[in-house]
Scaffold this active site. Structure first.
Site, mmCIF file in Angstrom:
data_model
loop_
_atom_site.group_PDB
_atom_site.id
_atom_site.type_symbol
_atom_site.label_atom_id
_atom_site.label_comp_id
_atom_site.label_asym_id
_atom_site.label_seq_id
_atom_site.Cartn_x
_atom_site.Cartn_y
_atom_site.Cartn_z
ATOM 1 N N GLY A 83 -17.132 2.706 -16.646
ATOM 2 C CA GLY A 83 -15.917 3.350 -17.509
ATOM 3 C C GLY A 83 -16.093 4.159 -18.553
ATOM 4 O O GLY A 83 -15.115 4.604 -19.329
ATOM 5 N N VAL A 94 -5.579 11.809 -31.823
ATOM 6 C CA VAL A 94 -6.901 12.780 -32.644
ATOM 7 C C VAL A 94 -7.793 11.690 -33.436
ATOM 8 O O VAL A 94 -7.314 10.490 -33.433
ATOM 9 C CB VAL A 94 -7.008 13.902 -33.746
ATOM 10 C CG1 VAL A 94 -8.252 13.606 -33.931
ATOM 11 C CG2 VAL A 94 -6.031 15.150 -32.888
ATOM 12 N N GLY A 102 -9.476 4.473 -26.335
ATOM 13 C CA GLY A 102 -9.516 2.978 -25.591
ATOM 14 C C GLY A 102 -7.833 2.694 -25.502
ATOM 15 O O GLY A 102 -7.292 3.424 -26.249
ATOM 16 N N ASP A 140 -11.359 18.201 -24.693
ATOM 17 C CA ASP A 140 -10.471 17.980 -25.213
ATOM 18 C C ASP A 140 -11.033 17.514 -26.989
ATOM 19 O O ASP A 140 -9.996 17.307 -27.633
ATOM 20 C CB ASP A 140 -11.733 16.084 -24.674
ATOM 21 C CG ASP A 140 -11.233 15.138 -25.571
ATOM 22 O OD1 ASP A 140 -9.759 14.689 -25.393
ATOM 23 O OD2 ASP A 140 -11.578 15.016 -26.334
ATOM 24 N N LYS A 159 -8.613 18.459 -30.343
ATOM 25 C CA LYS A 159 -8.736 17.785 -31.053
ATOM 26 C C LYS A 159 -8.743 18.370 -32.761
ATOM 27 O O LYS A 159 -7.760 18.578 -33.468
ATOM 28 C CB LYS A 159 -9.118 16.936 -30.528
ATOM 29 C CG LYS A 159 -8.821 15.206 -30.023
ATOM 30 C CD LYS A 159 -9.670 14.831 -29.872
ATOM 31 C CE LYS A 159 -9.498 13.690 -28.678
ATOM 32 N NZ LYS A 159 -10.829 12.780 -27.968
ATOM 33 N N VAL A 214 -3.644 3.314 -22.298
ATOM 34 C CA VAL A 214 -2.753 3.195 -23.756
ATOM 35 C C VAL A 214 -1.420 2.774 -23.644
ATOM 36 O O VAL A 214 -0.991 1.717 -24.227
ATOM 37 C CB VAL A 214 -2.778 4.702 -24.163
ATOM 38 C CG1 VAL A 214 -1.973 4.766 -25.476
ATOM 39 C CG2 VAL A 214 -3.768 5.805 -24.140
#
Length: 427
Positions: A184, A129, A299, A198, A202, A11
């Site tokens: 990936g 999020v 991503g 995860d 969120k 990121v």
């Protein structure tokens, strides 16, 4: 506005690239110039390779924070230890902070936002999020005039990709996981994604914003997707459903539900068509009705887009972060899982002999659970046959008690698999 970026992984690299490539576009659109003051990462050579001037590259974020003049600190380290210390230090120095750190905000958000208020600065978190999906901005701004009745999110791309592969290719969980890792989409250790943590981080953040009650990860009912089998995928389709790892929060008269678990949803519902690594979040407001936010939830580029939107917000003077009511004592109760009311999918593994269905039905009736549909597959699974039922709405407490009794029957060979069903019935 001078920006310091700490952490140049996936990121962080995206944020650096975006600011270097599109800074003039941002300035033309907003009238504000965004300048990179420094980028700090343990691998400074990687940062230099992105085109960041050598004199703005550091290998220690704390050193850069103390020695470089900047207005905003972008925390992209991840984790809840070093990242937390860095954010606290930046807020105490009266620097605005932008983060994508969902785990940190879910568990320590209240203290961090309070510190930001005390310091007179802002802590922004759009990228925490949904990656590039502006669902937090929607809750804070676009839907601010609505009472939020419910949030339903497919907000983990890894889990969604695995379930999509299991559905489309008819493979088991571990085969789909291996493919996700090779592409990936999944980490070497996929626990956070496939066990639902995860998504729990969120939905905790979204629920806090929607209902003005701080929700932590520990408040979220949680189940992962490892137990889902190709047979469950097939049977769900036979009943007219698709299985998704769904993050759900609802506000009802008797309290709030916050949960993440595999969920059967009608095949004709829009969320059933969200496949692969894509995310979607449906928000139901009392005036606006249902709104849907869809796109890539993770991503480099999508998440960088969300981070930069927060930086630009700060440059434009939009400093507010979370509702004022979150700092007041809330009377909103968070329900215990036993109180959830839902329809259920039940898969029993039983001996192939007369009377099995009658024995199961009798126990379900004893606990007030009404059968909606039932079938028995003519296949052998672990020495038995699958007996499958869906129910009308029932309390999870009653279903669990019935299952405990059913699993003691001599004809039941292994623990019953249970999956909640979300029908999306609008009142």
């Amino acid at each position: 506005m001078r920006v310091g970026i700490v952490g140049c992984g996936t990121v962080g690299s995206g944020v650096v690239k975006l600011l270097l490539q599109n800074s003039s576009l941002i300035e033309r659109r907003t009238g504000e110039k965004i300048e990179i003051a420094f980028v700090a990462d343990k691998n400074p050579e990687k940062v230099k390779s992105l085109g960041v001037p050598v004199d703005r590259v550091y290998d220690d974020g704390f050193e850069a924070l103390k020695s470089v003049d900047c207005d905003v600190i972008v925390e992209l380290i991840g984790g809840t230890t070093v990242a937390r210390d860095l954010i606290i230090e930046a807020l105490k120095m009266e620097k605005h902070v932008v983060t994508a750190n969902k785990a940190l905000l879910a568990d320590y958000g209240k203290d961090l936002f309070m510190l930001a208020r005390e310091s007179g600065v802002s802590l922004k978190f759009e990228a925490s999020v949904g990656g590039g999906i502006p669902v937090i901005k929607a809750l804070r701004e676009g839907l601010v005039g609505n009472r939020i009745k419910g949030i339903y999110g497919i907000i983990n791309g890894t889990a969604n990709y695995i379930l999509t592969m299991m559905t489309e290719k008819k493979v088991d969980f571990y085969t789909a996981l291996k493919e996700a890792q090779e592409l990936g989409y999944a980490e070497a250790d996929p626990t956070l994604d496939v066990e639902g943590y995860d998504a729990a981080h969120k939905i905790a953040i979204l629920s806090s914003l929607a209902y003005c009650r701080w929700v932590k990860t520990e408040n979220v009912y949680l189940r992962g997707i490892r137990e889902i089998t190709p047979l469950d995928i097939e049977l769900a389709m036979d009943f007219g459903y698709r299985i998704k790892l769904l993050a759900i929060s609802k506000l009802e008269e008797n309290g709030m539900e916050v949960r993440v678990h595999p969920t059967m949803i009608p095949e004709n519902h829009i969320l059933a068509s969200v496949n692969g690594v894509f995310n979607a979040c449906l928000v139901d407001g009392d005036f606006v009705g249902e709104t849907l936010y869809y796109g890539k939830g993770a991503g480099e580029k999508p998440t960088a887009s969300a981070v930069v939107s927060d930086i630009v917000d700060l440059a434009l003077g939009n400093f507010y972060d979370v509702p004022e009511c979150l700092f007041e004592k809330s009377e909103v109760k968070i329900k215990e899982p036993d109180e959830f009311v839902s329809s259920f999918y039940l898969r029993f593994t039983a001996l192939d002999k007369p009377g099995v269905l009658a024995s199961i039905s009798k126990i379900l009736a004893k606990f007030g659970i009404s059968i909606k549909m039932a079938l028995q597959k003519s296949v052998t699974v672990e020495g038995g046959v699958p007996v499958v039922m869906t129910t009308h709405p029932a309390k999870k407490r009653d279903v669990q008690k019935a299952i405990e009794e059913i699993d003691k029957l001599d004809v039941i060979l292994k623990p019953t698999f249970v999956c909640m069903i979300e029908e999306f019935t609008n009142e």
